[in-house]
Scaffold this active site. Sequence first.
Site, PDB file in Angstrom:
ATOM      1  N   GLY A   1       0.797  -1.237   0.000  1.00 28.62           N
ATOM      2  CA  GLY A   1       0.000   0.000   0.000  1.00 28.62           C
ATOM      3  C   GLY A   1       0.822   1.276   0.000  1.00 28.62           C
TER       4      GLY A   1
ATOM      5  N   CYS B   1       0.656   6.035   0.674  1.00 26.96           N
ATOM      6  CA  CYS B   1      -0.752   6.445   0.636  1.00 26.96           C
ATOM      7  C   CYS B   1      -1.599   5.686   1.662  1.00 26.96           C
ATOM      8  CB  CYS B   1      -1.292   6.223  -0.771  1.00 26.96           C
ATOM      9  SG  CYS B   1      -3.000   6.686  -0.958  1.00 26.96           S
TER      10      CYS B   1
ATOM     11  N   ALA C   1      14.832  -4.178  -3.368  1.00 28.79           N
ATOM     12  CA  ALA C   1      15.316  -4.534  -4.711  1.00 28.79           C
ATOM     13  C   ALA C   1      16.370  -3.559  -5.202  1.00 28.79           C
ATOM     14  CB  ALA C   1      14.138  -4.537  -5.681  1.00 28.79           C
TER      15      ALA C   1
ATOM     16  N   TYR D   1       0.034  21.128   1.237  1.00 29.07           N
ATOM     17  CA  TYR D   1      -1.245  20.534   1.644  1.00 29.07           C
ATOM     18  C   TYR D   1      -1.110  19.632   2.870  1.00 29.07           C
ATOM     19  CZ  TYR D   1      -0.446  15.925  -0.570  1.00 29.07           C
ATOM     20  OH  TYR D   1       0.014  14.680  -0.896  1.00 29.07           O
TER      21      TYR D   1
ATOM     22  N   ARG E   1       8.936  16.712  -0.630  1.00 34.17           N
ATOM     23  CA  ARG E   1       9.337  15.304  -0.677  1.00 34.17           C
ATOM     24  C   ARG E   1      10.421  15.088  -1.730  1.00 34.17           C
ATOM     25  NH1 ARG E   1       6.056  12.159   2.437  1.00 34.17           N
ATOM     26  NH2 ARG E   1       6.548  10.264   1.289  1.00 34.17           N
TER      27      ARG E   1
ATOM     28  N   ALA F   1      -1.616  10.125  -5.389  1.00 31.62           N
ATOM     29  CA  ALA F   1      -1.886   8.705  -5.602  1.00 31.62           C
ATOM     30  C   ALA F   1      -2.622   8.457  -6.920  1.00 31.62           C
ATOM     31  CB  ALA F   1      -2.698   8.161  -4.440  1.00 31.62           C
TER      32      ALA F   1
ATOM     33  N   HIS G   1     -30.878  18.336  -6.828  1.00 31.52           N
ATOM     34  CA  HIS G   1     -31.103  19.415  -5.871  1.00 31.52           C
ATOM     35  C   HIS G   1     -31.636  18.837  -4.564  1.00 31.52           C
ATOM     36  CE1 HIS G   1     -32.235  23.310  -4.295  1.00 31.52           C
ATOM     37  NE2 HIS G   1     -33.418  22.811  -3.980  1.00 31.52           N
TER      38      HIS G   1
HETATM   39  C1  LIG Z   1       0.486  12.765   4.878  1.00 32.56           C
HETATM   40  C2  LIG Z   1       0.233  12.508   3.420  1.00 32.56           C
HETATM   41  C3  LIG Z   1      -1.045  12.654   2.905  1.00 32.56           C
HETATM   42  C4  LIG Z   1      -1.291  12.394   1.565  1.00 32.56           C
HETATM   43  N1  LIG Z   1      -2.563  12.557   1.097  1.00 32.56           N
HETATM   44  C5  LIG Z   1      -2.825  12.322  -0.203  1.00 32.56           C
HETATM   45  C6  LIG Z   1      -4.143  12.466  -0.706  1.00 32.56           C
HETATM   46  O1  LIG Z   1      -5.072  12.793   0.031  1.00 32.56           O
HETATM   47  N2  LIG Z   1      -4.366  12.189  -2.010  1.00 32.56           N
HETATM   48  C7  LIG Z   1      -3.344  11.810  -2.864  1.00 32.56           C
HETATM   49  O2  LIG Z   1      -3.603  11.582  -4.042  1.00 32.56           O
HETATM   50  N3  LIG Z   1      -2.084  11.683  -2.406  1.00 32.56           N
HETATM   51  C8  LIG Z   1      -1.799  11.919  -1.104  1.00 32.56           C
HETATM   52  N4  LIG Z   1      -0.525  11.760  -0.640  1.00 32.56           N
HETATM   53  C9  LIG Z   1       0.535  11.383  -1.601  1.00 32.56           C
HETATM   54  C10 LIG Z   1       0.503   9.884  -1.896  1.00 32.56           C
HETATM   55  O3  LIG Z   1       0.646   9.178  -0.697  1.00 32.56           O
HETATM   56  C11 LIG Z   1       1.604   9.535  -2.875  1.00 32.56           C
HETATM   57  O4  LIG Z   1       1.476  10.331  -4.030  1.00 32.56           O
HETATM   58  C12 LIG Z   1       1.543   8.078  -3.282  1.00 32.56           C
HETATM   59  O5  LIG Z   1       1.669   7.231  -2.164  1.00 32.56           O
HETATM   60  C13 LIG Z   1       2.645   7.751  -4.296  1.00 32.56           C
HETATM   61  O6  LIG Z   1       2.535   6.423  -4.671  1.00 32.56           O
HETATM   62  P1  LIG Z   1       3.805   5.625  -5.215  1.00 32.56           P
HETATM   63  O7  LIG Z   1       3.303   4.258  -5.530  1.00 32.56           O
HETATM   64  O8  LIG Z   1       4.482   6.399  -6.248  1.00 32.56           O
HETATM   65  O9  LIG Z   1       4.833   5.563  -3.991  1.00 32.56           O
HETATM   66  P2  LIG Z   1       4.728   5.163  -2.457  1.00 32.56           P
HETATM   67  O10 LIG Z   1       3.344   5.196  -1.950  1.00 32.56           O
HETATM   68  O11 LIG Z   1       5.758   6.004  -1.785  1.00 32.56           O
HETATM   69  O12 LIG Z   1       5.191   3.634  -2.436  1.00 32.56           O
HETATM   70  C14 LIG Z   1       6.486   3.275  -2.775  1.00 32.56           C
HETATM   71  C15 LIG Z   1       6.748   1.904  -2.173  1.00 32.56           C
HETATM   72  O13 LIG Z   1       8.000   1.428  -2.652  1.00 32.56           O
HETATM   73  C16 LIG Z   1       8.664   0.754  -1.609  1.00 32.56           C
HETATM   74  N5  LIG Z   1      10.104   0.747  -1.932  1.00 32.56           N
HETATM   75  C17 LIG Z   1      10.922   1.822  -2.047  1.00 32.56           C
HETATM   76  N6  LIG Z   1      12.153   1.425  -2.414  1.00 32.56           N
HETATM   77  C18 LIG Z   1      12.109   0.070  -2.550  1.00 32.56           C
HETATM   78  C19 LIG Z   1      13.062  -0.907  -2.935  1.00 32.56           C
HETATM   79  N7  LIG Z   1      14.311  -0.592  -3.276  1.00 32.56           N
HETATM   80  N8  LIG Z   1      12.662  -2.198  -2.947  1.00 32.56           N
HETATM   81  C20 LIG Z   1      11.408  -2.559  -2.610  1.00 32.56           C
HETATM   82  N9  LIG Z   1      10.471  -1.667  -2.250  1.00 32.56           N
HETATM   83  C21 LIG Z   1      10.802  -0.358  -2.236  1.00 32.56           C
HETATM   84  C22 LIG Z   1       8.298   1.579  -0.386  1.00 32.56           C
HETATM   85  O14 LIG Z   1       8.480   0.839   0.818  1.00 32.56           O
HETATM   86  C23 LIG Z   1       6.839   1.917  -0.663  1.00 32.56           C
HETATM   87  O15 LIG Z   1       5.966   0.962  -0.120  1.00 32.56           O
HETATM   88  C24 LIG Z   1      -0.238  11.986   0.706  1.00 32.56           C
HETATM   89  C25 LIG Z   1       1.058  11.826   1.225  1.00 32.56           C
HETATM   90  C26 LIG Z   1       1.289  12.080   2.558  1.00 32.56           C
HETATM   91  C27 LIG Z   1       2.683  11.903   3.091  1.00 32.56           C
END
Ligand SMILES: Cc1cc2nc3c(=O)[nH]c(=O)nc-3n(C[C@H](O)[C@H](O)[C@H](O)COP(=O)(O)OP(=O)(O)OC[C@H]3O[C@@H](n4cnc5c(N)ncnc54)[C@H](O)[C@@H]3O)c2cc1C
Length: 471
Positions: A45, A48, A120, A188, A275, A323, A447
Site C-alpha cells: 500500500g 498512501c 530490490a 497541503y 518530498r 496517488a 437538488h
Molecule cells: C500525509 C500525506 C497525505 C497524503 N494525502 C494524499 C491524498 O489525500 N491524495 C493523494 O492523491 N495523495 C496523497 N498523498 C501522496 C501519496 O501518498 C503519494 O502520491 C503516493 O503514495 C505515491 O505512490 P507511489 O506508488 O508512487 O509511492 P509510495 O506510496 O511512496 O510507495 C512506494 C513503495 O515502494 C517501496 N520501496 C521503495 N524502495 C524500494 C526498494 N528498493 N525495494 C522494494 N520496495 C521499495 C516503499 O516501501 C513503498 O511501499 C499523501 C502523502 C502524505 C505523506
Amino acid sequence: MVVGSVSRGCQVVVIGAGPGGYVAAIRAAQLGKDVILIEKDERLGGVCLNVGCIPSKALIHASDLAEEVRGAANLGITVAGLTVDLPTMVKWKDGIVRRLTGGVKFLCEKNGVEVVRGRAELTSDRTLSVATEGGQVAIQFEAAIIATGSRPMALDGFPHDGETIIGSSEALSLPKIPERMVVIGAGYIGLELGSVYAKLGTKVSIVEFLPELAPALDPEVAKALGKRLKQLGIGLHLGHRALRFEPGNPGVVVAQGPESELRVEADVVMVSTGRVPNSEGLGLDAIGVATDDKGFIKVNDKMQTSVPGIYAIGDVVGGALLAHKAYQEAKVAAEVIAGHPAAFDSAGIPAVIYTDPEVAWVGLSEQQARERGHNVVTGTFPFAASGRAMSLGATEGFVKAIGDAESKQLLGIVAVGRGVSEFIGEATLALEMGAYLEDVGLTIHPHPTMSEALQEAVEAALGKAVHMMNK
Ligand SMILES: Cc1cc2nc3c(=O)[nH]c(=O)nc-3n(C[C@H](O)[C@H](O)[C@H](O)COP(=O)(O)OP(=O)(O)OC[C@H]3O[C@@H](n4cnc5c(N)ncnc54)[C@H](O)[C@@H]3O)c2cc1C
C-alpha cells in the site's frame, strides 16, 4: 521463505507496492503477464495507505466531527463533557489502514501477482537482486516498473528524532495531543495535519517560507483558507524561513521573517517542506536510467525511462505527487508493456487539499489561462447562496469556472467549500470530454447538493445564472 541465493524469472517485475506499484502489478497480471511485485516494507500500500492519504483523511474526519459537535449549539445540539481520546482515534485509524492494506494483498493474490518481501536493486537492464529475510533472490525479467515513491525532505536545523521533531508519518500516530505544535511548510500536508491538531485543541503555528498561501491557486482561495485557519486559532507566519529548533521545555522554533526574527514555542515540530524521490540505491546509474537534478526518474508519456524495458511511475517520476496520478501512470505502463497503444494524456489531474473548507481544482486557474493566451471568461457561485450549503451549515467558499471567452470551452474549475472533493471528479470528466461551458450548464444536477454550485458557476460564466445576480 527463501534461503541462500535463489534465481527466478518473470515477465514483469514491479519494485514498490504503493498506489503506483500495486496497480501496475494487478493491471499487468490482468493483461496476462507473469508478475512479481517487490516490497521492502511489511505491509503493501505504500505511503498512501499506510502513512498518507487514508490515515490522514481518517484523522481529518475524526477531528472535524469533534469540531462540529462542539459548534452545534445553534442547531440545538449540545454535548456536555466532550472528550477526545487520541490513542483510541489512532487505533480506529490503524484499523482502517489494516483493512485496506490487507485488501491490496488479497487483490494481488487473487490476480496471481506474486509478492516478494525485500529491498530490490537493479543489477542490469534485465536482472535485479532482492535482499530478503532469507537471503538474496536474483530475478530475471522482460520489463521492470520502478514505483519506489518518495520520502519527506529533511530540513537543516530540524534534525528528525521522531518524537519532538517529526514528519507527517509520526503526526498520524502521536501518543497524546500536544499543547503546542509548529508546522513548517504550508503545503497541503502541513495545512491538513495542522488543522487536525488545531481542532483537537493544540495551539498550532504554521511557518512558511513563501509570502502567500497556495500561490499557484486563485487569490480568493488563499483568502478563504487563511480566514478559516485564523478562526481555528492557527498562527500563520508567511514569508518566514525556519532556521533552527532550540530544545527546551518547551522548545522554540526560530524563523527569520522579512523584518525580524520570530520565536515560537513548540512541544512538537512537524516538518513538511516537500518530498524527495526514492531513486538512490536502486542501481539506476549503473544501468544508465536518467534522472533529473532532483533525482526524479525521467520518463516519456508511455512511462518509459531512458533504458528500454525499464519503466517508472508515481512519485519517483515527479510531477504531481498524488496517488491518483500514480494509478493512471501504473495502468499506462502495464498496458504499454502488454503492447497496447496507451499513453499518459490526461486533460487535467485533479487535486484536493482536505482542509476545512476543502480546496479542489482541475485544469487551468484564471491566471494560468491568461498566461496561455486565452481571453478568459469566469463565473463564480458562492456557497452562501446554496440551500444545501445552508442546510449543512457550510456556507463558506465558492466554485469558480474558468472558460475561453471566444470558444466557450471549459478550461478549469477551482472550488473551496465543504465536500468539494466529491465533485471535482465531475469537473475532471467535463475537461476530459472537452466540454463547453454550456455542456456543464445543461447537465441537470440533483437538488439540493453542493455540486449544483458547479452548474451555477458555469451558468454565471455564460451570464445565465438564476440563483444569483449576473454580473
Ligand atoms: C500525509 C500525506 C497525505 C497524503 N494525502 C494524499 C491524498 O489525500 N491524495 C493523494 O492523491 N495523495 C496523497 N498523498 C501522496 C501519496 O501518498 C503519494 O502520491 C503516493 O503514495 C505515491 O505512490 P507511489 O506508488 O508512487 O509511492 P509510495 O506510496 O511512496 O510507495 C512506494 C513503495 O515502494 C517501496 N520501496 C521503495 N524502495 C524500494 C526498494 N528498493 N525495494 C522494494 N520496495 C521499495 C516503499 O516501501 C513503498 O511501499 C499523501 C502523502 C502524505 C505523506
